[in-house]
Design an enzyme around this catalytic site. Structure first.
Site, PDB file in Angstrom:
ATOM      1  N   TRP A   1       0.856  -1.178   0.000  1.00  0.00           N
ATOM      2  CA  TRP A   1       0.000   0.000   0.000  1.00  0.00           C
ATOM      3  C   TRP A   1       0.897   1.234   0.000  1.00  0.00           C
ATOM      4  O   TRP A   1       1.834   1.331   0.789  1.00  0.00           O
ATOM      5  CB  TRP A   1      -0.920   0.022   1.232  1.00  0.00           C
ATOM      6  CG  TRP A   1      -1.643   1.319   1.314  1.00  0.00           C
ATOM      7  CD1 TRP A   1      -2.699   1.721   0.536  1.00  0.00           C
ATOM      8  CD2 TRP A   1      -1.312   2.435   2.146  1.00  0.00           C
ATOM      9  NE1 TRP A   1      -3.047   3.007   0.845  1.00  0.00           N
ATOM     10  CE2 TRP A   1      -2.223   3.470   1.824  1.00  0.00           C
ATOM     11  CE3 TRP A   1      -0.349   2.651   3.131  1.00  0.00           C
ATOM     12  CZ2 TRP A   1      -2.197   4.709   2.452  1.00  0.00           C
ATOM     13  CZ3 TRP A   1      -0.313   3.898   3.759  1.00  0.00           C
ATOM     14  CH2 TRP A   1      -1.241   4.903   3.430  1.00  0.00           C
TER      15      TRP A   1
ATOM     16  N   GLU B   1      -3.141  -2.777  -2.573  1.00  0.00           N
ATOM     17  CA  GLU B   1      -4.297  -2.249  -1.829  1.00  0.00           C
ATOM     18  C   GLU B   1      -4.704  -0.856  -2.322  1.00  0.00           C
ATOM     19  O   GLU B   1      -3.887   0.058  -2.367  1.00  0.00           O
ATOM     20  CB  GLU B   1      -3.955  -2.181  -0.333  1.00  0.00           C
ATOM     21  CG  GLU B   1      -5.084  -1.627   0.533  1.00  0.00           C
ATOM     22  CD  GLU B   1      -4.715  -1.525   2.004  1.00  0.00           C
ATOM     23  OE1 GLU B   1      -3.554  -1.799   2.367  1.00  0.00           O
ATOM     24  OE2 GLU B   1      -5.605  -1.144   2.793  1.00  0.00           O
TER      25      GLU B   1
ATOM     26  N   LYS C   1      -7.216   2.701  -2.444  1.00  0.00           N
ATOM     27  CA  LYS C   1      -7.782   3.659  -1.484  1.00  0.00           C
ATOM     28  C   LYS C   1      -8.437   4.812  -2.231  1.00  0.00           C
ATOM     29  O   LYS C   1      -7.972   5.200  -3.300  1.00  0.00           O
ATOM     30  CB  LYS C   1      -6.668   4.178  -0.563  1.00  0.00           C
ATOM     31  CG  LYS C   1      -7.160   4.928   0.653  1.00  0.00           C
ATOM     32  CD  LYS C   1      -6.052   5.099   1.691  1.00  0.00           C
ATOM     33  CE  LYS C   1      -6.597   5.808   2.915  1.00  0.00           C
ATOM     34  NZ  LYS C   1      -5.644   5.852   4.022  1.00  0.00           N
TER      35      LYS C   1
ATOM     36  N   ASP D   1      -9.732  -2.702   1.337  1.00  0.00           N
ATOM     37  CA  ASP D   1      -9.849  -2.312   2.738  1.00  0.00           C
ATOM     38  C   ASP D   1     -11.255  -1.735   2.936  1.00  0.00           C
ATOM     39  O   ASP D   1     -11.675  -0.848   2.178  1.00  0.00           O
ATOM     40  CB  ASP D   1      -8.763  -1.269   3.059  1.00  0.00           C
ATOM     41  CG  ASP D   1      -8.731  -0.859   4.526  1.00  0.00           C
ATOM     42  OD1 ASP D   1      -9.788  -0.481   5.057  1.00  0.00           O
ATOM     43  OD2 ASP D   1      -7.639  -0.894   5.123  1.00  0.00           O
TER      44      ASP D   1
ATOM     45  N   HIS E   1     -11.759   2.053   2.727  1.00  0.00           N
ATOM     46  CA  HIS E   1     -11.179   2.815   1.615  1.00  0.00           C
ATOM     47  C   HIS E   1     -12.159   3.121   0.491  1.00  0.00           C
ATOM     48  O   HIS E   1     -11.771   3.241  -0.667  1.00  0.00           O
ATOM     49  CB  HIS E   1      -9.983   2.048   1.037  1.00  0.00           C
ATOM     50  CG  HIS E   1      -8.793   2.046   1.950  1.00  0.00           C
ATOM     51  ND1 HIS E   1      -7.560   1.591   1.580  1.00  0.00           N
ATOM     52  CD2 HIS E   1      -8.653   2.478   3.228  1.00  0.00           C
ATOM     53  CE1 HIS E   1      -6.710   1.714   2.579  1.00  0.00           C
ATOM     54  NE2 HIS E   1      -7.352   2.244   3.590  1.00  0.00           N
TER      55      HIS E   1
ATOM     56  N   HIS F   1      -8.894  -6.199   3.920  1.00  0.00           N
ATOM     57  CA  HIS F   1      -8.530  -5.536   5.163  1.00  0.00           C
ATOM     58  C   HIS F   1      -9.840  -5.211   5.864  1.00  0.00           C
ATOM     59  O   HIS F   1     -10.533  -4.274   5.469  1.00  0.00           O
ATOM     60  CB  HIS F   1      -7.727  -4.256   4.901  1.00  0.00           C
ATOM     61  CG  HIS F   1      -6.255  -4.487   4.832  1.00  0.00           C
ATOM     62  ND1 HIS F   1      -5.334  -3.471   4.772  1.00  0.00           N
ATOM     63  CD2 HIS F   1      -5.545  -5.643   4.842  1.00  0.00           C
ATOM     64  CE1 HIS F   1      -4.106  -3.994   4.736  1.00  0.00           C
ATOM     65  NE2 HIS F   1      -4.214  -5.296   4.762  1.00  0.00           N
TER      66      HIS F   1
ATOM     67  N   ASP G   1     -11.803   8.716   9.219  1.00  0.00           N
ATOM     68  CA  ASP G   1     -10.823   7.712   9.643  1.00  0.00           C
ATOM     69  C   ASP G   1     -11.251   6.345   9.133  1.00  0.00           C
ATOM     70  O   ASP G   1     -12.404   5.965   9.234  1.00  0.00           O
ATOM     71  CB  ASP G   1     -10.717   7.667  11.165  1.00  0.00           C
ATOM     72  CG  ASP G   1      -9.742   6.584  11.597  1.00  0.00           C
ATOM     73  OD1 ASP G   1      -8.560   6.674  11.215  1.00  0.00           O
ATOM     74  OD2 ASP G   1     -10.163   5.622  12.255  1.00  0.00           O
TER      75      ASP G   1
ATOM     76  N   ASP H   1      -9.831   3.424  10.120  1.00  0.00           N
ATOM     77  CA  ASP H   1      -9.223   2.341  10.895  1.00  0.00           C
ATOM     78  C   ASP H   1      -9.661   2.224  12.346  1.00  0.00           C
ATOM     79  O   ASP H   1      -8.835   2.002  13.216  1.00  0.00           O
ATOM     80  CB  ASP H   1      -7.696   2.492  10.841  1.00  0.00           C
ATOM     81  CG  ASP H   1      -7.174   2.524   9.408  1.00  0.00           C
ATOM     82  OD1 ASP H   1      -7.166   1.475   8.777  1.00  0.00           O
ATOM     83  OD2 ASP H   1      -6.786   3.610   8.941  1.00  0.00           O
TER      84      ASP H   1
ATOM     85  N   ASP I   1      -7.228  -4.500   9.865  1.00  0.00           N
ATOM     86  CA  ASP I   1      -6.421  -3.287   9.763  1.00  0.00           C
ATOM     87  C   ASP I   1      -7.096  -2.188  10.563  1.00  0.00           C
ATOM     88  O   ASP I   1      -7.990  -1.514  10.075  1.00  0.00           O
ATOM     89  CB  ASP I   1      -6.271  -2.883   8.288  1.00  0.00           C
ATOM     90  CG  ASP I   1      -5.389  -1.658   8.131  1.00  0.00           C
ATOM     91  OD1 ASP I   1      -4.759  -1.240   9.123  1.00  0.00           O
ATOM     92  OD2 ASP I   1      -5.340  -1.096   7.013  1.00  0.00           O
TER      93      ASP I   1
HETATM   94  C1  RNT Z   1      -3.741   2.625   4.875  1.00  0.00           C
HETATM   95  C2  RNT Z   1      -3.891   1.187   4.539  1.00  0.00           C
HETATM   96  C3  RNT Z   1      -2.804   0.288   5.036  1.00  0.00           C
HETATM   97  C4  RNT Z   1      -2.327   0.651   6.427  1.00  0.00           C
HETATM   98  C5  RNT Z   1      -1.323  -0.322   6.999  1.00  0.00           C
HETATM   99  C6  RNT Z   1      -0.648   0.217   8.213  1.00  0.00           C
HETATM  100  O1  RNT Z   1      -4.842   3.366   4.578  1.00  0.00           O
HETATM  101  O2  RNT Z   1      -5.123   0.718   4.966  1.00  0.00           O
HETATM  102  O3  RNT Z   1      -3.210  -1.030   4.954  1.00  0.00           O
HETATM  103  O4  RNT Z   1      -3.376   0.786   7.315  1.00  0.00           O
HETATM  104  O5  RNT Z   1      -0.440  -0.714   6.042  1.00  0.00           O
HETATM  105 ZN    ZN Z   2      -5.537  -1.361   4.899  1.00  0.00          ZN
END
Ligand code: RNT
Ligand code: ZN
Length: 418
Positions: A184, A225, A227, A258, A261, A285, A293, A295, A325
């Site tokens: 990523w 990955e 986003k 993810d 994302h 993820h 945010d 995460d 994640d």
């Molecule tokens: C970031 C991505 C990625 C990170 C990690 C720490 O937006 O989701 O996967 O969270 O690599």
């Molecule tokens: Zn991620």
């Protein structure tokens, strides 16, 4: 009623709807979640910086006792892992190298810098996964890495990627289980770019160079990955969904989605079945987006249930890899791990216990009201009894019993750090 009696009762109720709870528990016990090392220390890593910088992601909170060394991360993970049913994997980032006191730059890292992790994982009987680290570094400070217009910057990061692939292959070989390596990059613009195409063309070129060396997938697999936007890259992210999906399809690498994302109402659950006919493998993820945010700690919520349900319905346990994640430094970090992974496992069990055959049968015979009714009925089946049985069978605490254990660990270990 004790756990066994409750389970026997639940087993009958599920069986009446055609669900074999014993089979579900067996599948669940073989389902590994790749647990992110970076929840231990707010993505700080072990290079000495002490905190994450740049990258479009943000770790917040200052709950005491953050792990600061590899030993502390390992200690915390071992403790957390005992409180989570099942056997899982540990997901490392390149920034968690052990350099033994003499700093090593990202384009110089080698398998030996991860031998400590490998030996530890072997001792625990768990597999390792890996991630290139394209943030928290001076050469990522202007927001571009593999897609930078500056060739020296690109070359630096390509070398990082190449080395990480060899490290991942080494992990896979040493541990006898293929290491999923995720890539990523944060590259993007805060404000409106004049040229979206050039960076994307450069990224294709850099990735192709990085992936030139063919490596046995039994040792490691590469995932890319996507986003939609990051903090400080709100207007444009080079590695978008379409970009990486097209890249994965044409280059035969794994595509990683993810949950945090995408647009706020866009679900990755729906995308699983759209991609499985085309891609042999997917990496997810599992995360929880809250406003900007991406995460927050994963919960047993509608979205997580929907994601795991799509894997179960596709019987995709061997084609869809699940990594979590999230990172939260505002609460006990070990509790965050335990809540997030227990929730993911609960969602997997919930999905496995869906009266799938009956619901499908209703669909096949055109009894569409029955299809709806059965899906509603499934929601109030005694899921908790089966979950508790799973925890008991896996020697993990039942219910809230783990809270007291974490509190003790907090008093005796975390608060004594520093
Ligand atoms: C970031 C991505 C990625 C990170 C990690 C720490 O937006 O989701 O996967 O969270 O690599
Ligand atoms: Zn991620």
């Amino acid at each position: 009623m004790n756990t066994n009696q409750r389970y026997e009762d639940a087993r009958e109720q599920y069986a009446a709807l055609g669900v074999d709870t014993d089979a579900a528990l067996k599948t669940l016990s073989e389902f590994p979640v790749s647990i992110n090392c970076w929840q231990a220390d707010d993505v700080a890593g072990l290079e000495g910086a002490g905190q994450i910088t740049g990258g479009g992601i943000l770790a917040t909170g200052n709950f005491p006792g953050k792990a600061r060394t590899a030993e502390q991360i390992r200690q915390d993970f071992e403790f957390a892992h005992r409180l989570i049913p099942g056997t899982h994997r540990f997901n490392l980032h390149a920034s968690y190298l052990e350099h033994g006191g003499s700093p090593v730059d990202r384009d110089q890292i080698e398998p030996k810098h991860f031998q400590g992790w490998i030996d530890w994982a072997r001792g625990l009987g768990i597999g390792l996964d890996f991630n290139t680290t394209f943030f928290s570094h001076p050469k990522a400070n202007d927001g571009f890495t593999l897609s930078s217009r500056d060739k020296t910057i690109r070359d630096f990061w390509i070398e990082h990627g190449r080395r990480c692939r060899r490290i991942a292959a080494h992990m896979g070989r040493e541990l006898g289980t293929s290491c999923m390596q995720n890539h990523w990059i944060p590259d993007g613009w805060k404000d409106l770019p004049a040229d979206r195409l050039t960076h994307r063309e450069l990224l294709v070129e850099s990735l192709d160079t990085m992936f030139t060396e063919k490596i046995d997938p039994e040792l490691t697999r590469d995932a890319v990955e996507s986003k939609l936007f990051g903090i400080g890259s709100e207007s444009y992210v080079v590695g978008s969904h379409e970009f990486y999906l097209a890249y994965a399809l044409t280059r035969g690498v794994v595509f990683c989605m993810d949950a945090g994302h995408y647009h706020p109402t866009e679900s990755i659950a729906e995308k699983v079945s759209a991609l499985l006919p085309f891609l042999p493998r997917l990496l997810l993820h599992v995360s929880r987006p809250v406003r900007w945010d991406s995460d927050h700690v994963v919960l047993f919520d509608d979205e997580t249930r929907a994601i795991l349900r799509e894997i179960a319905r596709a019987d995709g346990w061997n084609r869809v890899d699940v990594a979590v994640d999230f990172f939260d430094g505002s609460i006990n970090r070990i509790s965050a791990w335990v809540i997030g992974i227990r929730s993911t496992m609960k969602a997997a069990l919930y999905a496995l216990l869906e009266p799938r055959e009956l619901i499908r049968g209703a669909e096949d015979t055109g009894r569409l009201a029955d299809r709806l009714a059965l899906q509603e009925e499934a929601k109030t089946l005694p899921f908790g009894a089966v979950w508790d049985r799973f925890c008991a069978q896996e020697d993990a605490p039942i219910g809230t019993a783990w809270l007291a254990e974490v509190e003790k660990y907090e008093q005796e270990t975390l608060l004594k750090r520093n």
